[in-house]
Every structure is written in C-alpha cells, then in structure tokens.
Enzyme design. Structure first.
Site, PDB file in Angstrom:
ATOM      1  N   ASP A  93       1.556  15.006   6.232  1.00 46.93           N
ATOM      2  CA  ASP A  93       2.677  14.071   6.352  1.00 46.93           C
ATOM      3  C   ASP A  93       3.170  13.672   4.965  1.00 46.93           C
ATOM      4  O   ASP A  93       2.526  12.873   4.275  1.00 46.93           O
ATOM      5  CB  ASP A  93       2.193  12.851   7.157  1.00 46.93           C
ATOM      6  CG  ASP A  93       3.288  11.796   7.349  1.00 46.93           C
ATOM      7  OD1 ASP A  93       4.342  11.899   6.700  1.00 46.93           O
ATOM      8  OD2 ASP A  93       3.062  10.870   8.155  1.00 46.93           O
ATOM      9  N   ASP A 123       7.930   4.354  15.945  1.00 50.34           N
ATOM     10  CA  ASP A 123       7.357   4.744  14.656  1.00 50.34           C
ATOM     11  C   ASP A 123       7.827   3.698  13.652  1.00 50.34           C
ATOM     12  O   ASP A 123       8.985   3.690  13.257  1.00 50.34           O
ATOM     13  CB  ASP A 123       7.871   6.148  14.279  1.00 50.34           C
ATOM     14  CG  ASP A 123       7.522   6.544  12.848  1.00 50.34           C
ATOM     15  OD1 ASP A 123       6.754   5.819  12.180  1.00 50.34           O
ATOM     16  OD2 ASP A 123       8.026   7.598  12.396  1.00 50.34           O
ATOM     17  N   GLU A 171      -0.636   7.882  13.721  1.00 50.66           N
ATOM     18  CA  GLU A 171       0.529   8.750  13.510  1.00 50.66           C
ATOM     19  C   GLU A 171       0.189  10.238  13.678  1.00 50.66           C
ATOM     20  O   GLU A 171       0.934  10.958  14.346  1.00 50.66           O
ATOM     21  CB  GLU A 171       1.145   8.451  12.140  1.00 50.66           C
ATOM     22  CG  GLU A 171       1.866   7.100  12.151  1.00 50.66           C
ATOM     23  CD  GLU A 171       2.080   6.505  10.770  1.00 50.66           C
ATOM     24  OE1 GLU A 171       1.860   7.218   9.772  1.00 50.66           O
ATOM     25  OE2 GLU A 171       2.452   5.325  10.697  1.00 50.66           O
ATOM     26  N   LYS A 206       5.426  -2.275   5.119  1.00 55.05           N
ATOM     27  CA  LYS A 206       4.228  -1.699   5.751  1.00 55.05           C
ATOM     28  C   LYS A 206       3.031  -1.677   4.794  1.00 55.05           C
ATOM     29  O   LYS A 206       1.890  -1.787   5.219  1.00 55.05           O
ATOM     30  CB  LYS A 206       4.564  -0.280   6.195  1.00 55.05           C
ATOM     31  CG  LYS A 206       3.519   0.384   7.064  1.00 55.05           C
ATOM     32  CD  LYS A 206       4.085   1.676   7.607  1.00 55.05           C
ATOM     33  CE  LYS A 206       3.100   2.449   8.436  1.00 55.05           C
ATOM     34  NZ  LYS A 206       3.733   3.659   8.998  1.00 55.05           N
TER      35      LYS A 206
END
Ligand code: AMP
Length: 608
Positions: free
Chosen positions: A191, A10, A169, A71
């Site tokens: 999330d 992850d 994800e 990211k």
C-alpha cells in the site's frame, strides 16, 4: 424484514471514501463534482468549519487553521507524536492525555476532526441512496493499536454512525478482490499512498485472515515523489528566470500541483510537458519530462519500500515464493516502475484490476454486506485461531482468550495461590483447545514473586492482550504489592496450518476424556484443600466438641483421603459433602469461639 444498510468507509490519511453494495457489486459513492474521494482535510474559516475539497484550498492560504493527516494523531498523546510535529504547522494542546488541535478559539480532538470527515461521507451516502445511514464498517491500518481503533470508533459515534466493525485495510483490500473465497493462501498487500507506505502479510485460512506481519514507512509516499519533481522545477526556474518561488506561497502550491499532475500523466504516457505561470511578469516556465527521467529520479524512493517488504517477509518467516497473491493499494501503485519492482520482488503479477484508491473502501463495503447478511457464506476475519490461556493448579488449562476471538483483543482473569506461604507464582502461557496443560502448546513461562501469604489470599491479575499483528502480551500483577511482570510472544510462530487443524481436531476427539480428566484434577485439588483445613480445624478446635464428633470427622476425613486417591471425581465430591456434614459441629464451634473472643457478640448456632 431487511436490515438497515451498512456502508463501508475508508478513513484515509489523505483521502476518504464511502462505498456500498449495489446488487452484489461494491461501489464507491461519488460526490457532487463526480469526485469519489473526500480529501481528509478540515479547515476553520470565518464562516465556520469546512471539510474536503473546499478545505483543501485553505492548506496554503491558512495553514495554521487547516488540519490534514489527522489520522496520524488518532488515539495518541502529545508525547507519542513529538517526532511528527516537525512535519505539521498546527498548534496542538493536550487535555486529559488526548491531543487537541487548536483552530481559532476552540480546540478539537482527533476523533472530533475525523468525525467531520465521516459526517461528510455519511451525508454523501444519504444523498446518493436516499435513506438515512446509521451503520458503518471503517478500515484502519493493520498496525493500529487498541486506542487508535477505539479513537476511530469514537469518531464514528460522534458522526452519528454505529461502527459495527473496524477492519484492517489489507484485509479489506483482499476482500475487494474476493480472495476470501479461496480456501487458503498467503497474501502480501503493498500500500503506497500519498504520504505513507504499508506492507502487510496476511494468511488466509477458511475465510479467516490473520495478520502475520506488518511493516512500512509512515513518511514515504506520492508526496515525496512530487517534492522531487517540484524541486527540479524550482531549481530550473531559479536558473532560467532568476526567480526564487519560495517567497510566493500560491506559486509554491501551483508548482507542487503541477509536479503531481506531471507525475500522474507519466504513468500513462512516456513523455509530457509541465507548464507554470510565473509571477512578476516573468512569463511561463515549460519543461519536458520523460518517464525514464522521472523513474531515475524516484528510483531511490521506490527502493526504500522494498526493505520493509523483505523485513515483513522475514517476520512472517516466509520467502517471496511462498506468497500466493499480491495486492496493490494506494494511488502511487499506478506508477509502472512501482508495479515492476513489486512484481520482481514477489515473483508474481500483482492484482491491480481495481482502482487502487478505491480498493479498501470497496472491501469495507464487502465486509458491511457480510455483516448485514447479504452474503450467505459465514466469514470470520482477523481472529485468533487457537485459544490462549495459562496453566493453573494441577496442570489444568485455563483459557483467557478463546479461539476465534476477533483481534485485537484483551481479557483479564484473577488468580490466586493454592499453597500457604507460596513466594512466587509460575505463569505458564498455553495455546490450544485441550483441557490439560500438557496437551496444549507451551508458548512461554515466567515467574512472578509474591510475598508469602496463606493460600487463596494473594490476588494475581493476569492480562492477555493480542494486538492486530497477533502479538500476545501477558502481564501478571500482584494486586497487593503492585509488582508486575510481563512477556511478549507471537503465538503463530512455528505453527503450520496443519498443526493448528490437528490441535482443533484433537480437542473434539478428546473432549470427553479431557473433561473427565479435568474434573478429576479439580476434585482432587478441592479435596486436598478441604483435608488440610479440616485437619487444622481439628487441631485448633478439637477441645471444643464432643469426642464422638471428633471420631465421625476423622472417619469422614479418612474416607475422603481414600476417594482422593481413586479416579472417580463424583466419589470425591460425595465424600467431600459427607465430610462437610460430619465437621459441622467443629465448624460451628470454631466460629462461635472466634466470635466470642473477637467481638464478644452474638453467637451463631448454625452455619449455612
Ligand atoms: P492515496 O493516498 O491512495 O489516495 O494515493 C494518493 C497518491 O497517489 C498521491 O500521491 C497521488 O499523486 C498518487 N497518484 C494517483 N494517481 C497516480 C498515478 N496515475 N501515477 C502516479 N501516482 C498517482
């Protein structure tokens, strides 16, 4: 022989984790200090680059040389991130359309920075497992586009990892909960991490996950909660102690950390006390805070996550009661109020049995295990359930992207015209498994203008791109003029599971009939084209050949015309071969004639 181990990673905005399958159970690998997460932070120090926890300490000390949230920059150009720049203290440059972070003398691309985080995880896995690790599955947000996914793969490669699969994800989180073992259902994955919020609506069908919709807020998360609490502390410190901590970077950082710790404690207890040492001999600041208080402070932020949830449901054309499973991901979903609001919205108790910080990495390990053959049941993920293509001449379906292709996916095909002087081509987009356009589902159509040219001369490139959300973009481009036209469609709209099933079943049922119908259409088209060109050749070159050659050619032409009206493609093909043979003297004569005229060169006596 056993396959080399594949780990699941992850690669997060704030934290990254690596997990593996340990005798059927996915496990996250801890580091030296028993902390499972590697902060996604890279800092340039006088002694070189450092990663993770030690780098995190440089965030306040040396902000200009410490990269976090890399990211957010993956697969982007400087222009793409203009809006982001206000949030970050880095110096960014661009080289060949790729962003680079300036750290001291050198510059680094986002994949290079991410690779340092991946190397740290790889090293951690190698130390723990006592073997070399070269293969990984890496997760990305469902909304990541092709270049963001590619950048993630590049990062893996730079780190010495072969990235066998990039998975979404929310799909990983669902796998961690074993939801693929159910045969079907809809899943909402909520999330809420440190800095970002994502909601994804997935559809599960026979172990296949399809992303129906995604939404979220790229600047909403636990950090915002911390900031509210920190602001409260700062305000009260000023009031009570006459001190403005903004002038003390180290203390500002301490306030932020204490705010976060206080927030985290209040997820477990109803009341807690925050304490902070103050500079300049001003002693200590203490503040009691209750869960009720923090909930009323953060309520507004939590509410802000619900609008994207409703929007995603609407995009997926679902109402909350149609959601079968809700999965919580991200550390901030430990807050009781978050859980409560999510439960109220979807009307069901969300899954939160697994550690919400780890669930994505655990799911990546499950996927890795499936790829290495550890799990026997075959499983396909994130695929397009039906083929997509366009209608070509004669009403035939020409597939561009085949069913069960992992998405996002892209494919290009070249097409041309069948009629002389055509001024436009119709691009009719189809979905389904049948050979004929009329038996498939029509998704959209548009027309691309082309300059009038002889049949077969225009070159029209048709590009199909399906993004991770299953949205299809079709672009048709005339390679000669550069003119193009495109359209966007959502192939899964308005299609129920049973219809998809029916379409696939029909394709098997009618396979034989379909193939012969297609063969007939194609043979007729080819025959038609051959008849037209032969007639034209007779007009142009009839005077060049003997009259009995003309007669034989005409007979063969007539026979082909009759066969073309029939229904046997093999007969048509046979008559075409006859005509080709009969017209050979004509073809050769015309070719020689054009060579003599054009080049005054050597004659050819035979055309093969
Ligand atoms: P993630 O990005 O998923 O690692 O989430 C990190 C965020 O979760 C940070 O903002 C943490 O402060 C927050 N967090 C972690 N544990 C808790 C908790 N028990 N209660 C509230 N927030 C938490």
């Amino acid at each position: 022989m056993t396959m080399a181990r594949i780990v699941g990673i992850d690669l997060g905005t704030t934290n990254s984790l690596v997990a593996y399958m340990d005798k059927g159970t996915p496990r996250v690998i801890a580091g030296r200090n028993e902390r499972n997460m590697v902060p996604s932070v890279v800092a340039m120090t006088d002694n070189g680059l450092i990663v993770g926890d030690p780098a995190k300490e440089h965030l306040t000390r040396n902000p200009a040389r410490t990269v976090y949230s890399v990211k957010r920059f993956m697969g982007k150009s400087l222009e793409d991130v203009q809006g982001e720049l206000t949030y970050f203290p880095y110096t960014l440059t661009e080289q060949g359309g790729v962003i680079r972070f300036k750290l001291g003398e050198k510059t680094y691309s986002p994949p290079q920075i991410s690779a340092m985080i991946l190397k740290e995880l790889k090293h951690r896995a190698e130390t723990h497992l006592g073997e070399s690790i070269t293969k990984a599955v890496i997760t990305v947000p469902a909304y990541f586009n092709d270049s963001q996914r590619q950048a993630t793969k590049d990062a893996g490669m730079i780190a010495g990892l072969e990235v066998l699969r990039i998975i979404n994800e929310p799909t990983a989180a669902s796998l961690a909960y074993g939801l693929q073992q159910k045969t079907q259902g809809t899943i909402a994955v909520y999330d809420l991490g440190g800095g970002t919020f994502d909601i994804s609506i997935l559809k599960l069908k026979n172990g296949i996950f399809e992303v129906l919709a995604t939404n979220g807020d790229t600047h909403l998360g636990g950090d915002d909660f911390d900031r509210l609490i920190a602001d409260l502390f700062l305000e009260e410190i000023r009031e009570r102690h006459g001190l403005d901590l903004h002038a003390y970077p180290d203390h500002m950082q301490a306030v932020r950390l204490e705010a976060e710790r206080t927030k985290i404690r209040l997820s477990d207890v109803l009341k807690t006390t925050a304490t902070l040492d103050l500079p300049d001999g001003k002693g200590r600041f203490t503040r009691e805070l209750t869960r009720d208080q923090i909930e009323s402070m953060t309520m507004g932020l939590i509410e802000r996550t619900l609008a994207p949830c409703r929007k995603a449901l609407k995009d997926a054309e679902l109402t909350p009661d149609r959601i079968d499973e809700v999965v919580l991901v991200g550390g901030s979903t430990r807050m009781p109020l978050v859980r409560q609001r999510v439960q109220e919205l979807f009307g069901k108790i969300p899954h939160c049995e697994l550690n919400p910080d780890e669930v994505v990495a655990l799911g990546a390990a499950v996927q890795a295990d499936i790829l290495s053959g550890g799990t026997t049941d075959m499983l396909l993920l994130d695929v397009t359930p039906l083929s997509l293509g366009i209608e070509t001449m004669g009403g035939v379906m020409s597939s561009v992207i085949r069913r069960n292709t992992t998405i996002p996916a892209g494919a290009k095909e070249m097409f041309t015209t069948y009629v002389d002087g055509q001024t436009g081509v119709d691009i009719h987009i189809l979905q389904g498994e049948r050979e004929l356009a009329k038996d498939n589902r029509s998704l959209a159509r548009f027309r691309l203008k082309v300059p009038p040219l002889p049949a077969g001369v225009p070159r029209i490139e048709v590009t199909f791109l399906i993004d991770a959300n299953g949205i299809l973009n079709v672009l048709a481009k005339d390679m000669r003029t550069g003119q193009s036209q495109s359209i966007e469609v959502k192939p899964s709209y308005g299609l129920s599971d049973s219809e998809v099933e029916q379409m696939i079943e029909d394709s098997f049922k009618f396979a034989a009939d379909d193939v012969s119908a297609r063969k007939l259409i194609e043979a007729r088209l080819d025959a038609g084209a051959m008849i037209t060109t032969t007639e034209k050749s007779l007009l142009d070159g009839g005077h060049l050949i003997a009259s009995d050659n003309i007669a034989t050619t005409r007979t063969a032409l007539a026979a082909l015309a009759t066969a073309k009206d029939g229904t046997d493609p093999r007969a048509i093909r046979a008559r075409m071969a006859d005509l080709e043979q009969a017209a050979k003297p004509l073809t050769v004569a015309l070719l020689n004639d054009s060579l003599t005229k054009g080049l005054q060169g050597k004659k050819v006596s035979e055309v093969t």
